[in-house]
Design a protein around this motif. Structure first.
Motif, mmCIF file in Angstrom:
data_model
loop_
_atom_site.group_PDB
_atom_site.id
_atom_site.type_symbol
_atom_site.label_atom_id
_atom_site.label_comp_id
_atom_site.label_asym_id
_atom_site.label_seq_id
_atom_site.Cartn_x
_atom_site.Cartn_y
_atom_site.Cartn_z
ATOM 1 N N ILE A 1 -0.826 -4.151 19.279
ATOM 2 C CA ILE A 1 -0.093 -3.780 18.066
ATOM 3 C C ILE A 1 0.766 -4.956 17.616
ATOM 4 C CG2 ILE A 1 1.623 -2.244 17.045
ATOM 5 C CD1 ILE A 1 -1.046 -0.914 17.655
ATOM 6 N N ASP A 2 0.543 -5.427 16.395
ATOM 7 C CA ASP A 2 1.330 -6.532 15.847
ATOM 8 C C ASP A 2 2.330 -6.058 14.801
ATOM 9 O OD1 ASP A 2 0.027 -8.908 17.129
ATOM 10 O OD2 ASP A 2 -1.733 -8.042 16.164
ATOM 11 N N LEU A 3 2.052 -4.902 14.182
ATOM 12 C CA LEU A 3 2.938 -4.349 13.160
ATOM 13 C C LEU A 3 3.032 -2.845 13.352
ATOM 14 C CD1 LEU A 3 1.598 -6.281 10.036
ATOM 15 C CD2 LEU A 3 3.898 -6.523 10.986
ATOM 16 N N ARG A 4 4.210 -2.321 13.076
ATOM 17 C CA ARG A 4 4.422 -0.883 13.174
ATOM 18 C C ARG A 4 5.307 -0.446 12.021
ATOM 19 N NH1 ARG A 4 3.892 2.561 17.476
ATOM 20 N NH2 ARG A 4 3.574 0.784 18.871
ATOM 21 N N GLY A 5 4.996 0.702 11.455
ATOM 22 C CA GLY A 5 5.796 1.244 10.375
ATOM 23 C C GLY A 5 5.771 2.757 10.422
ATOM 24 N N ASP A 6 6.304 3.368 9.393
ATOM 25 C CA ASP A 6 6.291 4.822 9.298
ATOM 26 C C ASP A 6 4.860 5.303 9.081
ATOM 27 O OD1 ASP A 6 6.966 7.482 8.998
ATOM 28 O OD2 ASP A 6 7.634 7.264 6.915
ATOM 29 N N ARG A 7 4.270 5.910 10.091
ATOM 30 C CA ARG A 7 2.921 6.480 10.051
ATOM 31 C C ARG A 7 1.816 5.421 10.066
ATOM 32 N NH1 ARG A 7 1.572 8.450 5.697
ATOM 33 N NH2 ARG A 7 3.218 7.593 4.375
ATOM 34 N N VAL A 8 2.105 4.222 10.539
ATOM 35 C CA VAL A 8 1.057 3.195 10.575
ATOM 36 C C VAL A 8 1.292 2.222 11.731
ATOM 37 C CG1 VAL A 8 2.259 1.591 9.014
ATOM 38 C CG2 VAL A 8 -0.248 1.534 9.180
ATOM 39 N N LEU B 1 0.816 -1.215 0.000
ATOM 40 C CA LEU B 1 0.000 0.000 0.000
ATOM 41 C C LEU B 1 0.848 1.263 0.000
ATOM 42 C CD1 LEU B 1 -2.821 -0.964 2.524
ATOM 43 C CD2 LEU B 1 -3.092 -0.576 0.064
ATOM 44 N N GLY B 2 2.113 1.145 0.368
ATOM 45 C CA GLY B 2 2.986 2.318 0.341
ATOM 46 C C GLY B 2 3.586 2.712 1.668
ATOM 47 N N TYR B 3 3.253 1.995 2.747
ATOM 48 C CA TYR B 3 3.857 2.298 4.042
ATOM 49 C C TYR B 3 5.295 1.784 4.071
ATOM 50 C CZ TYR B 3 -0.791 3.495 5.752
ATOM 51 O OH TYR B 3 -2.008 4.084 5.932
ATOM 52 N N ARG B 4 6.158 2.538 4.740
ATOM 53 C CA ARG B 4 7.579 2.175 4.777
ATOM 54 C C ARG B 4 7.977 1.631 6.141
ATOM 55 N NH1 ARG B 4 10.396 7.637 2.996
ATOM 56 N NH2 ARG B 4 8.873 8.362 4.548
ATOM 57 N N ASP B 5 9.040 0.824 6.127
ATOM 58 C CA ASP B 5 9.640 0.297 7.362
ATOM 59 C C ASP B 5 8.633 -0.461 8.219
ATOM 60 O OD1 ASP B 5 12.039 1.553 6.613
ATOM 61 O OD2 ASP B 5 11.416 3.423 7.579
ATOM 62 N N VAL B 6 7.806 -1.273 7.583
ATOM 63 C CA VAL B 6 6.798 -2.043 8.316
ATOM 64 C C VAL B 6 7.447 -3.295 8.904
ATOM 65 C CG1 VAL B 6 4.623 -3.300 8.155
ATOM 66 C CG2 VAL B 6 4.945 -1.191 6.848
ATOM 67 N N GLY B 7 7.245 -3.515 10.185
ATOM 68 C CA GLY B 7 7.790 -4.707 10.840
ATOM 69 C C GLY B 7 7.152 -4.906 12.198
ATOM 70 N N ARG B 8 7.523 -5.974 12.848
ATOM 71 C CA ARG B 8 7.014 -6.245 14.191
ATOM 72 C C ARG B 8 7.653 -5.275 15.176
ATOM 73 N NH1 ARG B 8 4.777 -11.505 14.991
ATOM 74 N NH2 ARG B 8 4.729 -12.711 13.068
ATOM 75 N N PRO B 9 6.882 -4.840 16.193
ATOM 76 C CA PRO B 9 7.484 -3.969 17.204
ATOM 77 C C PRO B 9 8.623 -4.680 17.907
ATOM 78 C CG PRO B 9 5.082 -3.988 17.389
ATOM 79 C CD PRO B 9 5.457 -5.083 16.444
ATOM 80 N N ASN C 1 -4.403 3.327 20.189
ATOM 81 C CA ASN C 1 -2.956 3.237 19.962
ATOM 82 C C ASN C 1 -2.536 4.083 18.772
ATOM 83 O OD1 ASN C 1 -1.375 1.425 21.803
ATOM 84 N ND2 ASN C 1 -3.018 0.011 21.307
ATOM 85 N N ALA C 2 -3.342 4.068 17.725
ATOM 86 C CA ALA C 2 -3.030 4.869 16.541
ATOM 87 C C ALA C 2 -3.067 6.362 16.877
ATOM 88 C CB ALA C 2 -4.016 4.537 15.415
ATOM 89 N N LEU C 3 -4.066 6.776 17.661
ATOM 90 C CA LEU C 3 -4.143 8.183 18.061
ATOM 91 C C LEU C 3 -2.910 8.583 18.870
ATOM 92 C CD1 LEU C 3 -7.885 8.657 19.129
ATOM 93 C CD2 LEU C 3 -6.756 9.549 17.080
ATOM 94 N N GLY C 4 -2.520 7.715 19.802
ATOM 95 C CA GLY C 4 -1.364 8.017 20.637
ATOM 96 C C GLY C 4 -0.065 8.088 19.855
ATOM 97 N N GLY D 1 -4.242 3.616 11.766
ATOM 98 C CA GLY D 1 -4.453 2.274 12.274
ATOM 99 C C GLY D 1 -5.119 1.420 11.211
ATOM 100 N N VAL D 2 -4.670 0.183 11.078
ATOM 101 C CA VAL D 2 -5.244 -0.751 10.107
ATOM 102 C C VAL D 2 -5.438 -2.092 10.803
ATOM 103 C CG1 VAL D 2 -5.038 -1.824 7.833
ATOM 104 C CG2 VAL D 2 -4.003 0.424 8.242
ATOM 105 N N PHE D 3 -6.632 -2.667 10.664
ATOM 106 C CA PHE D 3 -6.948 -3.927 11.346
ATOM 107 C C PHE D 3 -7.104 -5.043 10.314
ATOM 108 C CE2 PHE D 3 -8.569 -5.061 15.702
ATOM 109 C CZ PHE D 3 -8.548 -6.430 15.514
ATOM 110 N N PHE D 4 -6.466 -6.192 10.592
ATOM 111 C CA PHE D 4 -6.596 -7.385 9.758
ATOM 112 C C PHE D 4 -7.159 -8.511 10.629
ATOM 113 C CE2 PHE D 4 -3.174 -4.888 7.977
ATOM 114 C CZ PHE D 4 -3.377 -4.947 6.611
#
Length: 236
Positions: free
Chosen positions: A152-159, A136-144, A181-184, A189-192
């Protein structure tokens, strides 16, 4: 690309569904042959044992286990698509062709077709969701790292993202936890979820603009609400 008409038995919506294709060890793209004309079955309970089907490669005749094709209707119902048994040769008017996700027309830059990851475990589900966020275009996505934030299972730049691999629909509390968590984190935030969402969870997500996706066992996320459709169309 072969597609079959599917009608949701709950809300009556009509869909056109194409089964995802994966490369056979011989290199030939292979997809489960859908049984045209057979009604879709509503999935009420999931079991890892009955979530796989035997598929024969049309090129080398090798038989392997592939994820059972599934479709998530926007009403929240998960449907299982019947597959022609491997012992039955395909009809001449029903060729098996590789499937793909169409590129969003509104994307700022063209994206290649998403390449899914087959889901067999909860770890696979997180991997598939991470690859999709990157697509989708998010960068640096990985597990915290050590001590990840709750929910939170995944965190990236702005997501930030939650991946629910349980066999029950995601609950309201899980959706609210991700949203907070996304607000903080000042992030999207994206849910799967593998099993869909409870009605109140979907309503809350719609109200706060949280994208919801359902993951099928082929590893293809399907948007199930308006914010998810908008994310797929516009990208990150």
């Amino acid at each position: 690309m072969e597609s079959v008409p599917v009608r949701c038995p709950v809300c009556g919506r009509d869909h056109a569904y194409s089964a995802p294709a994966y490369p056979c060890p011989c290199g030939e793209p292979t997809a489960p042959p859908l049984l045209r004309g057979a009604p879709a079955v509503r999935v009420l309970h999931r079991s890892w044992n009955d979530a796989w089907v035997t598929v024969r490669c049309a090129s080398c005749a090798r038989e392997d286990q592939w994820p059972q094709p599934e479709l998530c209707c926007p009403c929240g119902t998960v449907l299982r698509l019947p597959v022609r048994p491997a012992a039955t040769p395909p009809a001449r008017d029903e060729p098996v062709s590789p499937a793909h996700i169409p590129l969003p027309r509104t994307a700022a830059r063209p994206r290649p077709a998403f390449r899914p990851t087959v889901i067999r475990t909860g770890h696979d589900a997180v991997t598939a969701a991470g690859r999709y966020l990157t697509w989708l275009g998010y960068r640096d996505v990985g597990r915290p790292g050590a001590g990840p934030a709750s929910g939170i299972d995944l965190r990236g730049d702005r997501v930030v993202a939650r991946v629910d691999s349980s066999t029950l629909p995601a609950a309201l509390r899980a959706v609210e936890t991700l949203w907070l968590n996304a607000l903080g984190a000042s992030a999207a935030g994206v849910f799967f979820s593998l099993a869909g969402y409870a009605a109140d969870a979907r309503a809350r997500a719609d109200g706060v603009g949280l994208p919801l996706f359902v993951l099928d066992l082929a590893g293809v996320p399907q948007p199930v609400n308006g914010p998810a459709d908008e994310l797929v169309g516009a990208g990150a």
